[in-house]
Write a protein that holds these residues in place. Structure first.
Motif, mmCIF file in Angstrom:
data_model
loop_
_atom_site.group_PDB
_atom_site.id
_atom_site.type_symbol
_atom_site.label_atom_id
_atom_site.label_comp_id
_atom_site.label_asym_id
_atom_site.label_seq_id
_atom_site.Cartn_x
_atom_site.Cartn_y
_atom_site.Cartn_z
ATOM 1 N N UNK A 16 57.887 -50.041 114.571
ATOM 2 C CA UNK A 16 59.090 -50.544 114.263
ATOM 3 C C UNK A 16 59.641 -50.026 113.050
ATOM 4 N N UNK A 17 59.966 -48.794 112.279
ATOM 5 C CA UNK A 17 60.471 -48.560 111.093
ATOM 6 C C UNK A 17 61.997 -48.479 111.140
ATOM 7 N N UNK A 18 62.388 -48.362 109.353
ATOM 8 C CA UNK A 18 63.852 -48.596 109.676
ATOM 9 C C UNK A 18 64.279 -46.860 110.205
ATOM 10 N N UNK A 19 65.399 -47.376 110.584
ATOM 11 C CA UNK A 19 66.492 -46.373 111.186
ATOM 12 C C UNK A 19 65.389 -45.424 112.488
ATOM 13 N N UNK A 20 64.777 -46.513 112.983
ATOM 14 C CA UNK A 20 64.308 -45.585 114.435
ATOM 15 C C UNK A 20 64.687 -46.767 115.379
ATOM 16 N N UNK A 21 64.353 -46.129 116.779
ATOM 17 C CA UNK A 21 64.519 -46.858 117.764
ATOM 18 C C UNK A 21 63.415 -46.670 118.862
ATOM 19 N N UNK A 22 63.543 -47.651 119.287
ATOM 20 C CA UNK A 22 61.691 -47.497 120.728
ATOM 21 C C UNK A 22 62.514 -47.503 122.201
ATOM 22 N N UNK A 23 62.231 -46.788 122.829
ATOM 23 C CA UNK A 23 62.138 -47.237 124.577
ATOM 24 C C UNK A 23 61.157 -47.791 124.660
#
Length: 327
Positions: free
Chosen positions: A285-292
């Motif tokens: 979970x890095x900055x500027x990311x979205x994970x589904x």
């Protein structure tokens, strides 16, 4: 960050009123009776973020903290001719300051290091109860020594999801230029979708599913936005869909994680027993990311030993969000 709100629905009505009252009561102003009258300037605001290809202007709540020249020392803001700790607070719609309930910056001419924090408007539902611990500010505070931190739940040792925070630092010369900057997210978004392997509805024996994501940063630096101490666990509930085929959550915002953080599902059954499934993510979970995360579990059959519940498959789908910038 005081009184940040999740979205700006209904032309941001709730957010328009909250800060101008509570911030002014809680912050302290300096008594500068001997200070000579100054020519104060109110700078123009121009901020953007989102897809850099589209150059979409920013819409959301923006807070601006002027620091002395190129330092991280908080300068403050002039209110009614006196220097105070009341930082700039703006409602921005399509890049333009909106409404009559903003607290504008009024500063003498000169160079300032502007620290920006904001919460953008979301075009899709997100977690409705984010929380954060904000630092106190005094005139001359060194922002590089202050942090936004996770807020713990009182009922256990886990922490709440946070606001969707965007950040920037940029020097500006008040008197010859407006405030223009690029805002970038400092956190990550996470959405979890749980289904059964045979695509059947969840049995009534399942009364709830809760998600736990570990190795999350405890706090982020107020000045740099850098995340530190990736050791905390954030928890949130999943909701059963109307068709009972999935449990899922509206996107939660989190501080960044360490590499491959652990994810745990806690499945509660009608008899009160809780059964957990744990696996490390392949993504970070890095900055500027979205994970589904699409999680498929073995079928839960009423009347059998719930200890037999297993993860049949664990699919990860990662999407990176890109944001606009200002030249």
């Amino acid at each position: 960050m005081k009184n940040l709100s999740l979205t700006l629905l209904g032309l941001l009505t709730m957010l328009l009123y909250a800060p101008s009252c509570s911030d002014d009561k809680s912050d302290s102003s300096s008594d500068n009776n001997d200070e000579p009258a100054l020519a104060l300037i109110t700078p123009r605001i121009d901020v953007r973020m989102a897809d850099p290809l589209n150059q979409n202007p920013f819409t959301g709540i923006l807070e601006v903290y002027p620091c002395t020249d190129t330092s991280s020392l908080f300068y403050g803001n002039y209110i009614n001719g006196k220097r105070t700790t009341f930082y700039g607070y703006y409602t921005i719609v399509n890049g333009i300051v909106y409404g009559d309930y903003n607290r504008e910056l009024h500063l003498p001419t000169g160079y300032y290091n502007m620290v920006y924090w904001g919460t953008p408007k979301y075009d899709e539902p997100i977690h409705n109860a984010p929380q954060i611990v904000s630092p106190g500010l005094t005139e001359g505070s060194d922002l590089s020594q202050l942090y936004f931190a996770l807020r713990p739940f009182s009922s256990d040792t886990t922490y709440s999801p946070v606001y969707d925070l965007v950040h920037a630092v940029k020097v500006a010369h008040i008197g010859t230029e407006g405030l223009q900057t690029t805002l970038t997210r400092i956190g990550a978004g996470l959405k979890v979708v749980v289904s059964q392997a045979d695509n059947t509805t969840f049995p009534s024996e399942v009364t709830g599913i809760k998600a736990f994501i570990g190795d999350i940063a405890e706090k982020v630096n107020f000045y740099t936005g850098e995340a530190i101490n990736m050791t905390k666990t954030v928890s949130f509930d999943l909701q059963l869909a109307a068709d009972s085929l999935t449990y899922s959550n509206a996107t939660v915002m989190l501080f960044p994680s360490a590499l491959n953080p652990p994810m745990t599902l806690a499945i509660t059954l009608a008899d009160g027993s809780v059964h957990t499934l744990t696996q490390n993510l392949g993504a970070t979970l890095a900055p500027n990311t979205r994970l589904t995360l699409n999680l498929v579990i073995g079928q839960i059959i009423p009347g059998t030993d719930p200890g037999n519940i297993t993860i049949e498959d664990w699919n990860e789908e990662s999407e990176t969000i890109e944001f606009p910038f200002v030249d």
